[in-house]
Design a protein around this motif. Structure first.
Motif, PDB file in Angstrom:
ATOM      1  N   HIS A 154       0.729  -1.108  -0.102  1.00  0.00           N
ATOM      2  CA  HIS A 154      -0.148   0.004   0.000  1.00  0.00           C
ATOM      3  C   HIS A 154       0.639   1.206   0.057  1.00  0.00           C
ATOM      4  O   HIS A 154       0.704   2.053  -0.736  1.00  0.00           O
ATOM      5  N   ARG A 155       1.901   1.406   0.787  1.00  0.00           N
ATOM      6  CA  ARG A 155       2.715   2.430   0.894  1.00  0.00           C
ATOM      7  C   ARG A 155       3.468   2.660  -0.314  1.00  0.00           C
ATOM      8  O   ARG A 155       3.848   3.719  -0.811  1.00  0.00           O
ATOM      9  N   GLN A 156       4.022   1.570  -1.009  1.00  0.00           N
ATOM     10  CA  GLN A 156       4.880   1.650  -2.424  1.00  0.00           C
ATOM     11  C   GLN A 156       3.913   1.882  -3.211  1.00  0.00           C
ATOM     12  O   GLN A 156       4.347   3.070  -4.057  1.00  0.00           O
ATOM     13  N   LEU A 157       2.535   1.402  -3.298  1.00  0.00           N
ATOM     14  CA  LEU A 157       1.810   2.149  -4.590  1.00  0.00           C
ATOM     15  C   LEU A 157       1.343   3.416  -4.557  1.00  0.00           C
ATOM     16  O   LEU A 157       1.380   4.232  -5.433  1.00  0.00           O
ATOM     17  N   LYS A 158       1.046   3.994  -3.212  1.00  0.00           N
ATOM     18  CA  LYS A 158       0.748   5.343  -2.839  1.00  0.00           C
ATOM     19  C   LYS A 158       2.177   6.232  -3.318  1.00  0.00           C
ATOM     20  O   LYS A 158       1.956   7.283  -3.887  1.00  0.00           O
ATOM     21  N   ALA A 159       3.444   5.668  -2.995  1.00  0.00           N
ATOM     22  CA  ALA A 159       4.418   6.416  -3.318  1.00  0.00           C
ATOM     23  C   ALA A 159       4.471   6.494  -4.970  1.00  0.00           C
ATOM     24  O   ALA A 159       4.875   7.702  -5.434  1.00  0.00           O
ATOM     25  N   TRP A 160       4.228   5.353  -5.642  1.00  0.00           N
ATOM     26  CA  TRP A 160       4.677   5.617  -7.143  1.00  0.00           C
ATOM     27  C   TRP A 160       3.374   6.561  -7.934  1.00  0.00           C
ATOM     28  O   TRP A 160       3.804   7.275  -8.618  1.00  0.00           O
TER      29      TRP A 160
END
Length: 540
Positions: A154-160
């Protein structure tokens, strides 16, 4: 997510197999050496820093508009490929059966065959709709809520999603949308749009007692077709779809959304265009009328052909190539035209395109006659014809140099063959390798030679012994290289993965003493590879 093999495969996918592997992000890195690829795989992890993407603009088909394309840096591409490999199998088991866009093992031809199966026995009303700026306006919260990932993903998708874009040296924030060009973007779009078919099926339940059937929903990425025999049901579906999309920050594009009928005249001509195909019913007499499941005449015939717009775009593309190469050699012109003709003809070979192919060959002949006359303005056709066309028994006049083997491929050489739609909710991740390797050989884009090699090799790569999966780049290789006296015969051909072919090419070059690190890279050598876009027969 922590598997070493998964990290290696993710790096291979973006740095060796992807068509855009030489496109640079904001860091300017276009390609990686073997040692750099290994280092990237060893350090690849989730929750890495997301760098902005470089934005470029490309022409949009069927429009004068430009489409924004985002190019992430290589490390972010590899991370997206890793997350995609983790999420895709789960979602492929969930996705609805009539969703076809951006999914492994499914194609435009599958969507067209699904439409044909729905309207072949009954004329229906059609909602032909297109989602406006789907990639650019999709809500981030809708993506993350629908995906329901683990906290780290979730955090990685939000960062991208929030990384921003760089255009002309200026950074722009991204509050909505997902970048077109990212490895994970197609999967995120499908996840966010998942559930529409189920929603309409629940709202308009099938009733066996009254003979009421639920509307058929067919979606290819952001293109939607809804079919039903009742006009009011179709209009209610349009309202339901608009409300459902609004919750995701999307809306239907008014200029590309209309309700029509496959036989009757409602708005303009009957029928509709979808994915470059024109679909409609034509009134027919007893001799040509279709029949229902009980053998009764329906009074019309279902016809699916290339759309007029698609034909015109193809003609314009051929005309542009010929005009831009008025002074080139005949062999060079043939090498430029053949991939365009072969690719277009194979895409439409699954429908009634024989008459269209013949008409295109006639138009192409006129263009080539004008090209030859321009080169020899003071010569007549009796002088020009034998120097550019060769007469062969059974094939007539062929555009071919007098003493050359290369000849122009004609649209009519492509055989019309019915495409077999993928079974229901089948997925390449279900483990049925026999089914999927057989489908690879039946795909419209696969040439007869590649299909024969697939059958001979039982769907496996001759070098690594692994099955070819959907999305793998397959290339035809000469077992004994041409430079060492190898022939073009089928006994000297094998089908390899792109990365296996590159490794074999380098090995052959070393043995023959022509190896040079500056020139022998992971790219396959020209002349040994038959790929889509080369002058030779395209692979897949």
């Amino acid at each position: 997510m922590k598997s070493r093999s998964a990290r290696l495969l993710a790096v291979r996918r973006v740095a060796q197999e992807n068509q855009g592997k030489r496109s640079a992000g904001v860091d300017g890195v276009k390609s990686l050496t073997p040692s750099q690829r290994l280092a990237l795989a060893q350090t690849l992890k989730i929750e890495q820093k997301a760098q902005p993407v470089r934005r470029v603009w490309i022409p949009k088909p069927q429009s004068t508009e430009l489409r924004p394309l985002g190019i992430p840096v290589m490390a972010n591409r590899a991370g997206q490929a890793l997350v995609t490999a983790a999420l895709e199998p789960e979602w492929e088991a969930r996705f609805e059966p009539n969703s076809y866009g951006f999914r492994p093992g499914r194609s435009c031809q599958d969507a067209i065959d699904a439409i044909f199966a729905s309207i072949a026995g009954q004329a229906k009303y059609v909602l032909d709709a297109d989602i406006a700026h789907c990639f650019d306006r999709l809500s981030h919260s809708a993506i993350l809520t629908a995906t329901h990932p683990s906290p780290s993903i979730h955090r990685q998708l939000k960062a991208w999603l929030k990384a921003g874009v760089v255009e002309n040296g200026e950074l722009f924030p991204t509050q909505v949308g997902t970048i077109q060009g990212g490895n994970i973007s197609p999967l995120l779009i499908n996840i966010a749009l998942h559930g529409l078919e189920t929603l309409i099926g629940k709202r308009f339940r099938r009733n066996g007692c009254t003979g009421f059937n639920s509307p058929r929903v067919i979606r290819y990425a952001d293109d939607i077709v809804i079919l039903h025999r009742d006009e009011q049901i179709v209009r209610q579906c349009q309202e339901l779809v608009s409300t459902w999309l609004r919750e995701r920050g999307l809306e239907l594009k008014p200029s590309k959304t209309r309700i029509t009928h496959t036989l009757k005249i409602l708005e303009g001509t009957p029928g509709f265009a979808f994915l470059g195909f024109a679909i409609r019913h034509y009134p027919a007499g007893k001799t040509r009328s279709a029949k229902d499941t009980r053998g009764r005449l329906l009074g019309y015939k279902t016809r699916i052909v290339p759309s007029p717009e698609a034909i015109q775009r193809h003609v314009q593309q051929l005309r542009t190539i010929i005009k831009r190469h008025r002074h080139t050699t005949q062999e060079a012109l043939i090498r430029l035209l053949n991939p365009v003709i072969i690719g277009w003809a194979r895409y439409y070979a699954c429908v009634g395109s024989a008459r269209t192919f013949q008409g295109l060959d006639n138009r192409l002949y006129g263009m080539l006659r004008a090209w030859a006359s321009y080169r020899h303005p003071n010569k007549g056709k009796r002088w020009i014809a034998p120097r550019y066309w060769n007469f062969t028994t059974g094939h007539g006049w062929i555009f071919q140099p007098p003493h050359g083997e290369l000849c122009l491929y004609r649209h009519g050489q492509t055989a019309i063959r019915r495409h077999v739609k993928v079974h229901g909710v089948r997925s390449p991740y279900d483990g049925d390798w026999g089914y999927w390797s057989t489908r690879l050989g039946q795909h419209p884009d696969v040439s007869p030679r590649v299909a024969r090699l697939l059958k001979r090799q039982h769907g496996k790569c001759s070098a690594c012994g692994l099955f070819f999966a959907d999305g793998n780049r397959m290339e035809v290789d000469h077992i004994v290289p041409r430079s060492c006296g190898g022939s073009h015969g089928s006994d000297n051909l094998q089908l390899l993965h792109r990365h296996c072919h590159a490794r074999k090419t380098a090995s052959d070059a070393r043995r023959s003493g022509t190896y040079d690190k500056r020139h022998v890279t992971e790219e396959p050598c020209e002349g040994l590879t038959l790929t889509h876009g080369s002058g030779a027969e395209p692979g897949w």
